[in-house]
Structures are given as C-alpha cells and as structure tokens.
Design a protein around this motif. Structure first.
Motif, PDB file in Angstrom:
ATOM      1  N   VAL A 168     -16.184  16.779   1.764  1.00 54.30           N
ATOM      2  CA  VAL A 168     -15.713  16.808   3.149  1.00 54.30           C
ATOM      3  C   VAL A 168     -14.962  15.521   3.468  1.00 54.30           C
ATOM      4  O   VAL A 168     -13.880  15.539   4.074  1.00 54.30           O
ATOM      5  N   LEU A 169     -15.524  14.384   3.008  1.00 51.34           N
ATOM      6  CA  LEU A 169     -14.883  13.096   3.266  1.00 51.34           C
ATOM      7  C   LEU A 169     -13.507  13.038   2.603  1.00 51.34           C
ATOM      8  O   LEU A 169     -12.513  12.630   3.215  1.00 51.34           O
ATOM      9  N   LEU A 170     -13.459  13.481   1.338  1.00 53.27           N
ATOM     10  CA  LEU A 170     -12.184  13.468   0.613  1.00 53.27           C
ATOM     11  C   LEU A 170     -11.173  14.367   1.326  1.00 53.27           C
ATOM     12  O   LEU A 170      -9.997  14.010   1.488  1.00 53.27           O
ATOM     13  N   ALA A 171     -11.653  15.540   1.804  1.00 53.21           N
ATOM     14  CA  ALA A 171     -10.774  16.457   2.514  1.00 53.21           C
ATOM     15  C   ALA A 171     -10.228  15.804   3.788  1.00 53.21           C
ATOM     16  O   ALA A 171      -9.062  15.977   4.143  1.00 53.21           O
ATOM     17  N   ALA A 172     -11.103  15.020   4.458  1.00 53.27           N
ATOM     18  CA  ALA A 172     -10.673  14.345   5.687  1.00 53.27           C
ATOM     19  C   ALA A 172      -9.553  13.344   5.369  1.00 53.27           C
ATOM     20  O   ALA A 172      -8.556  13.259   6.100  1.00 53.27           O
ATOM     21  N   VAL A 173      -9.716  12.619   4.256  1.00 56.18           N
ATOM     22  CA  VAL A 173      -8.670  11.676   3.846  1.00 56.18           C
ATOM     23  C   VAL A 173      -7.377  12.415   3.545  1.00 56.18           C
ATOM     24  O   VAL A 173      -6.285  12.026   3.994  1.00 56.18           O
ATOM     25  N   MET A 174      -7.488  13.528   2.816  1.00 55.90           N
ATOM     26  CA  MET A 174      -6.299  14.307   2.469  1.00 55.90           C
ATOM     27  C   MET A 174      -5.640  14.880   3.727  1.00 55.90           C
ATOM     28  O   MET A 174      -4.422  15.019   3.799  1.00 55.90           O
ATOM     29  N   LEU A 175      -6.493  15.220   4.708  1.00 51.93           N
ATOM     30  CA  LEU A 175      -5.941  15.752   5.963  1.00 51.93           C
ATOM     31  C   LEU A 175      -5.098  14.688   6.661  1.00 51.93           C
ATOM     32  O   LEU A 175      -4.004  14.977   7.169  1.00 51.93           O
ATOM     33  N   CYS A 176      -5.611  13.445   6.674  1.00 48.65           N
ATOM     34  CA  CYS A 176      -4.834  12.361   7.284  1.00 48.65           C
ATOM     35  C   CYS A 176      -3.483  12.238   6.585  1.00 48.65           C
ATOM     36  O   CYS A 176      -2.437  12.106   7.240  1.00 48.65           O
ATOM     37  N   ALA A 177      -3.527  12.295   5.248  1.00 49.98           N
ATOM     38  CA  ALA A 177      -2.279  12.221   4.484  1.00 49.98           C
ATOM     39  C   ALA A 177      -1.360  13.372   4.882  1.00 49.98           C
ATOM     40  O   ALA A 177      -0.145  13.192   5.077  1.00 49.98           O
ATOM     41  N   ALA A 178      -1.942  14.574   5.026  1.00 50.13           N
ATOM     42  CA  ALA A 178      -1.146  15.753   5.367  1.00 50.13           C
ATOM     43  C   ALA A 178      -0.452  15.574   6.716  1.00 50.13           C
ATOM     44  O   ALA A 178       0.747  15.841   6.861  1.00 50.13           O
ATOM     45  N   VAL A 179      -1.227  15.096   7.711  1.00 44.95           N
ATOM     46  CA  VAL A 179      -0.649  14.915   9.052  1.00 44.95           C
ATOM     47  C   VAL A 179       0.466  13.869   9.002  1.00 44.95           C
ATOM     48  O   VAL A 179       1.517  14.023   9.631  1.00 44.95           O
ATOM     49  N   MET A 180       0.214  12.819   8.198  1.00 43.72           N
ATOM     50  CA  MET A 180       1.205  11.743   8.063  1.00 43.72           C
ATOM     51  C   MET A 180       2.509  12.286   7.484  1.00 43.72           C
ATOM     52  O   MET A 180       3.603  11.967   7.973  1.00 43.72           O
ATOM     53  N   VAL A 228      -5.133  10.312  -5.688  1.00 43.96           N
ATOM     54  CA  VAL A 228      -4.490   8.997  -5.599  1.00 43.96           C
ATOM     55  C   VAL A 228      -2.970   9.162  -5.560  1.00 43.96           C
ATOM     56  O   VAL A 228      -2.276   8.552  -4.735  1.00 43.96           O
ATOM     57  N   GLY A 229      -2.458  10.023  -6.445  1.00 40.95           N
ATOM     58  CA  GLY A 229      -1.007  10.273  -6.469  1.00 40.95           C
ATOM     59  C   GLY A 229      -0.513  10.754  -5.123  1.00 40.95           C
ATOM     60  O   GLY A 229       0.524  10.297  -4.616  1.00 40.95           O
ATOM     61  N   ALA A 230      -1.275  11.674  -4.514  1.00 43.90           N
ATOM     62  CA  ALA A 230      -0.870  12.225  -3.221  1.00 43.90           C
ATOM     63  C   ALA A 230      -0.837  11.139  -2.156  1.00 43.90           C
ATOM     64  O   ALA A 230       0.086  11.078  -1.325  1.00 43.90           O
ATOM     65  N   LEU A 231      -1.857  10.240  -2.189  1.00 41.52           N
ATOM     66  CA  LEU A 231      -1.910   9.193  -1.169  1.00 41.52           C
ATOM     67  C   LEU A 231      -0.756   8.213  -1.328  1.00 41.52           C
ATOM     68  O   LEU A 231      -0.110   7.831  -0.332  1.00 41.52           O
ATOM     69  N   VAL A 232      -0.452   7.830  -2.574  1.00 37.95           N
ATOM     70  CA  VAL A 232       0.678   6.928  -2.811  1.00 37.95           C
ATOM     71  C   VAL A 232       1.979   7.594  -2.341  1.00 37.95           C
ATOM     72  O   VAL A 232       2.796   6.987  -1.639  1.00 37.95           O
ATOM     73  N   GLY A 233       2.119   8.876  -2.700  1.00 43.77           N
ATOM     74  CA  GLY A 233       3.305   9.629  -2.283  1.00 43.77           C
ATOM     75  C   GLY A 233       3.446   9.658  -0.765  1.00 43.77           C
ATOM     76  O   GLY A 233       4.546   9.483  -0.225  1.00 43.77           O
ATOM     77  N   THR A 234       2.313   9.856  -0.088  1.00 40.36           N
ATOM     78  CA  THR A 234       2.334   9.912   1.377  1.00 40.36           C
ATOM     79  C   THR A 234       2.864   8.615   1.972  1.00 40.36           C
ATOM     80  O   THR A 234       3.722   8.623   2.857  1.00 40.36           O
ATOM     81  N   LEU A 235       2.316   7.473   1.455  1.00 43.31           N
ATOM     82  CA  LEU A 235       2.725   6.178   1.996  1.00 43.31           C
ATOM     83  C   LEU A 235       4.219   5.953   1.773  1.00 43.31           C
ATOM     84  O   LEU A 235       4.932   5.491   2.672  1.00 43.31           O
ATOM     85  N   LEU A 236       4.697   6.313   0.564  1.00 45.17           N
ATOM     86  CA  LEU A 236       6.127   6.177   0.273  1.00 45.17           C
ATOM     87  C   LEU A 236       6.953   6.990   1.262  1.00 45.17           C
ATOM     88  O   LEU A 236       7.919   6.509   1.860  1.00 45.17           O
ATOM     89  N   PHE A 237       6.528   8.227   1.437  1.00 43.55           N
ATOM     90  CA  PHE A 237       7.256   9.148   2.307  1.00 43.55           C
ATOM     91  C   PHE A 237       7.323   8.605   3.730  1.00 43.55           C
ATOM     92  O   PHE A 237       8.377   8.597   4.373  1.00 43.55           O
ATOM     93  N   ALA A 238       6.147   8.117   4.215  1.00 41.67           N
ATOM     94  CA  ALA A 238       6.104   7.595   5.579  1.00 41.67           C
ATOM     95  C   ALA A 238       7.001   6.369   5.709  1.00 41.67           C
ATOM     96  O   ALA A 238       7.711   6.189   6.714  1.00 41.67           O
TER      97      ALA A 238
END
Lengths: 262, 264
Positions: free
Chosen positions: A146-158, A233-243
């Motif tokens: 659930v926690l990991l999903a919450a983190v991924m959700l933040c990335a998704a919204v971003m 991790v890849g998704a989170l790095v990608g998100t930050l780059l995109f933002a």
C-alpha cells in the motif's frame, strides 16, 4: 516552500468555496460522475465474461488498474483541466498579465485556480472498486505494498500534472489550438488498460513517450505486490526528469509570452 | 419553401467557411474521438488466443474502425451551442432572423461534413487495408449506407435539439445530455458490439433508438443483414427520425413560450 503551501491552501479553499455555491449542480454532477464510472466498467465486465485473463491480467487485477484510472481521471478532470483551461482563456483574453503580476509563482497560481469538488465521487468509486477487487482476490494488500502504491500514485499525479502543464505551454506558442487539453484528456482514456495490452511501438510510446503505464499500471502492480524495485526506482527517476523538463519549458514559454494587449 | 431552397445552400456555404476558418481546432476535436480505438485495443488483446463470440482480431478491427467512421461522419454539437446561447441571451438575436434557428444550426453542423471527411479518409484507408475481407460484398448494403448515415446524423442532431430546447426551462440541460450520452455509448454499440452483450441487454438495445445512431450503419458496412432485413431496419430508423422530428417541433414551440431572454 512554506509560503508556496500556504498559497496552494488558500487557492484550494477559495475554489472549493466558489464551487459549493452551486449545490444543485454539485448533486447533478456527482450523479453523472457515478454514471460514467458505470459506463467505464461495462466493457471490462463484458470482456471478462468471455475470457479469464487478457494480456496476462485477471479480472480483479484489471479492476485495480481501472480503480487507479478512475481516481486519476478525477484528478485530471476535477482539478488540472478546469484550472489550466482558465490559463488558455487568460492567454486569449490577454488577462494573463494580471496573474503574472501577482507576487507568487505563476505556475502555482494557475494550477489550482478552479476545482470541481463533486469529482470526489471518483475517489469514492475507486475505493469501492479496490475493495471489490481485493475481495475477489481473497486477501487485502500488504501494508508495504500500500505504501509503495501511494508513492507510485504521487509519481503518477506528478507526471499527469507535468503533461498538463506542457500542453498549456504549447498554448502560449499556438493560441489557435486551445482545445489541446481536451485531446490529452481523450488520449488519457488509454490508461484504463494495463500497458501489456499494447504491443510493439504503441507499448513503447505509452511507457516512455507518453508515460500512461506509469500512471495506472505501475501503481496497480505495486498494490498487487508485483512491482519490481528496479521498475519502481526507474519510474521515480523518470518522473522527476519529466517534471523538471515540464517546469523548464513552462518558464521558457512564459518568457516568450507577449501579452495580447501590448 | 422555394425561399428556403435558395437560403439553405448559402447557409451551408457560410458554415463551411467557418469550419475552414477554425480548422486547427476542428481537427483536434476530430482526433479526440478515439474511444473505438481504445476499445479495439482490449478486444484485440482478448482475441489473441482465438475469436471471441464470432469476432476474430480482424473482425474487431473492422467493427471498431467502421464505428469510428460512423461517429466521425455523424457528429453534431448543437446542444452545447443552444445551451450557451440560451444562457447568454444571444438566442434572442437568432430569433429575430427570418429563418428558424434550428435550420441555421443544422446547416452549421452539416457544413462541417467535408472537413470531417478529411479526417475520415485515413480511417477508411486503414479499414480497407486491415480488414477488407470483413466488409460487405453486396452493393445494396453500401447503397443503403447513405440514407442510414443521414438518418443516424438526424437522430443525433434531433436528440440534441430536443435536450437543448429543455435549456429554455432548466439550467442543467447540458448535464441531461451528458447522461444521455452515457447510455448511448453503451446501447448504441459504440463501446461494445451489441451481439456480445448478454441476451437481456441486447434485446433491450435492439428496440431502443440508440442502435440506429451507430450500430445499424456499422452493420450495413459489415454486411450483417440480408436485403429485406436491411430495408426493414432502415424503415424503423426513419420512423424514429420522424418521431424525433415531431418531438423537436413540439418541444421548441412550448419551450419558446417559457423563454425570457436574459439581458434582453
């Protein structure tokens, strides 16, 4: 940073207050959101009436993806689109100057300027879909997941937000295409299916170019406990780059903006 | 009547000029019609392991491309224009002109069809390339397609006109149309071919008017009906058109009596 949060809070309060003035509309629009959620569910139910699994996903697993889709659609159509459509309107009428003159970051100001609070029905609907899906699977998701999903959700919204900002930045350059945001809204409909439904070029496009996979598939995989740490991790790095890229493009297009009135 | 025959082509020309003037926006609206392709994605994935209910992957491609084509060619947007003009009070100006407002709007909506054709041509090309084996071989089906498409457009336009007329009395007529659109997506075969529904839903869908808006022309292209059946269905479609036409007239007349032009 604190100041930015205060600005956002004041904006949210103001736009909710405006929307709450129209109580009848609140009820009607809330009911409509429920109806459209039903319309979204019907095709999935019919497809899984004929098959036990599609593209490697079972019915409850696919429901988890759909749950994220419904929630994110609520974010997109309840907050991002209405606010950013106003930017396009500002550009066309030349009133953006007033926003730019205010002593706060313009991107912050335009991002939460209009909210449709009845879209909370989408979140309620998503919660019901999740509850049903995990009841079918037979066990609740682990807290870790659930926690990991919450983190991924933040990335998704971003990511969703970044794309919306990019689309609006285009509106500065080409005012004529002010309905580009609607086009993105309709492309977003693709995110209701997990990314493995697509093959070949489309799969690559929806993972890396227009990262729809990141928005619904990865949070769903996280909730189901199937997301590998590398992908996360890849998704989170990608998100930050995109933002970061979206922010840079926003700033440069603000700089190029020559008001309509001058 | 002769006056109308002289006027209408002129209205069409004006409408076409407008569609050309806003071509960029117009094309983007067209491109945002992508639902059949979204649905095709899931069914094509489901049909990887074999046909579903008589549809192979190619069969689904044919169905959804045809559905996309019908939707592109029969679009109308009059309900949003009506609700906006009624709210802003500009309807009063239209009422002053010596021609019925609904005729003006119908010309605007019809005049956009050549522009729609521009977007539809690649869809036709892909359809012919991907799934030509699935299309009807009978010229008679294709001959009926023209009146069937016109009937489908009329149904869509008239429903919008009826609901738009309700805006003369209620504030939230546009929301009502949104709800109608939700049902229509399911029951017209836009999201799912009607023959894949459970029996009860299918039988309901077959008697309601929604199918004549989309499913019927699509089925003609796919050659699902014999000549006699196709003619019967066309008659049923036009019976609905006549019914909607009368309803529009009644709704317009009674609605107008309630209309107090805002700001006028």
């Amino acid at each position: 940073m604190m100041r930015a949060l205060r600005v956002v809070r004041a904006q949210l309060r103001a736009s909710v207050a405006v929307a709450l003035q129209y109580r009848f509309e609140f009820a009607v629009e809330g009911a409509l959101a429920l109806l459209w959620m039903g319309v979204t569910l019907v095709p999935l139910v019919v497809v899984f009436g004929t098959r036990d699994s599609v593209a490697g996903w079972t019915f409850p697993e696919m429901l988890v993806v759909l749950g994220w889709f419904v929630a994110l659609k609520g974010v997109l159509e309840g907050t991002l689109s209405p606010s950013l459509m106003q930017v396009v309107e500002h550009v066309r009428k030349g009133t953006l100057d007033f926003v730019l003159l205010k002593p706060a970051d313009a991107q912050l100001l335009v991002s939460f300027s209009k909210i449709e609070p009845w879209r909370v029905t989408d979140f309620a609907g998503a919660a019901v879909i999740f509850a049903f899906a995990f009841q079918r699977i037979g066990h609740a998701p682990a807290l870790m997941h659930v926690l990991l999903a919450a983190v991924m959700l933040c990335a998704a919204v971003m990511v969703l937000y970044s794309i919306a900002i990019l689309v609006v930045a285009i509106a500065f350059i080409a005012v004529r295409v002010d309905n580009l945001l609607y086009l993105f809204q309709s492309v977003f409909d693709v995110a209701r299916w997990p990314s493995t439904v697509f093959r070949g070029t489309l799969a690559v496009v929806f993972t890396f170019v227009l990262p729809l996979a990141l928005m619904t598939t990865y949070p769903a995989l996280a909730l189901l406990g199937k997301l590998t740490p590398q992908t996360a991790v890849g998704a989170l790095v990608g998100t930050l780059l995109f933002a970061g890229v979206a922010r840079a493009i926003w700033i440069s297009s603000i700089r190029r903006y020559t008001s309509a009135s001058s | 009547m002769t006056r109308l025959l002289r006027l209408y082509p002129q209205l069409l020309r004006t409408g076409f000029a407008e569609a050309v003037a806003y071509r960029a926006e117009f094309l983007i609206w067209m491109f945002s019609t992508n639902m059949p392709l979204v649905m095709l994605a899931i069914w094509a994935a489901a049909a990887r392991s074999g046909p579903v209910g008589g549809y192979s992957q190619e069969g689904f491609a044919a169905y959804y491309l045809a559905a996309l084509l019908v939707r592109l060619m029969t679009g109308a947007w009059v309900v949003w224009e009506m609700t906006m003009e009624i709210r802003q009070g500009t309807l009063a100006l239209r009422l002053l002109r010596p021609i019925h407002p609904l005729l003006q709007w119908s010309a605007d909506n019809l005049a956009a069809i050549p522009m729609r054709g521009v977007v539809a041509i690649p869809v036709v090309a892909i359809l012919l390339y991907v799934a030509r084996g699935q299309l009807s071989h009978d010229w008679f089906s294709w001959a009926l397609l023209c009146p069937a498409l016109l009937g489908a457009w009329l149904l869509y336009f008239l429903v919008q006109a009826i609901i738009g007329t309700l805006a003369l009395r209620f504030e939230s007529a546009a929301s009502l149309f949104d709800a109608w659109l939700g049902f229509s997506n399911i029951l017209s075969g836009y999201l799912i071919p009607l023959d894949l529904f459970p029996r009860a839903v299918r039988e309901l869908a077959l008697v309601l008017p929604f199918r004549f808006q989309l499913s019927f022309p699509v089925e003609l292209m796919l050659g699902r009906w014999s000549r006699a059946e196709a003619l019967e269905l066309l008659a049923a479609q036009w019976a609905y058109v006549a019914l909607f036409l009368v309803s529009t007239r009644v709704a317009w007349r009674s609605g107008l009596r309630h209309y107090a032009a805002y700001g006028g």
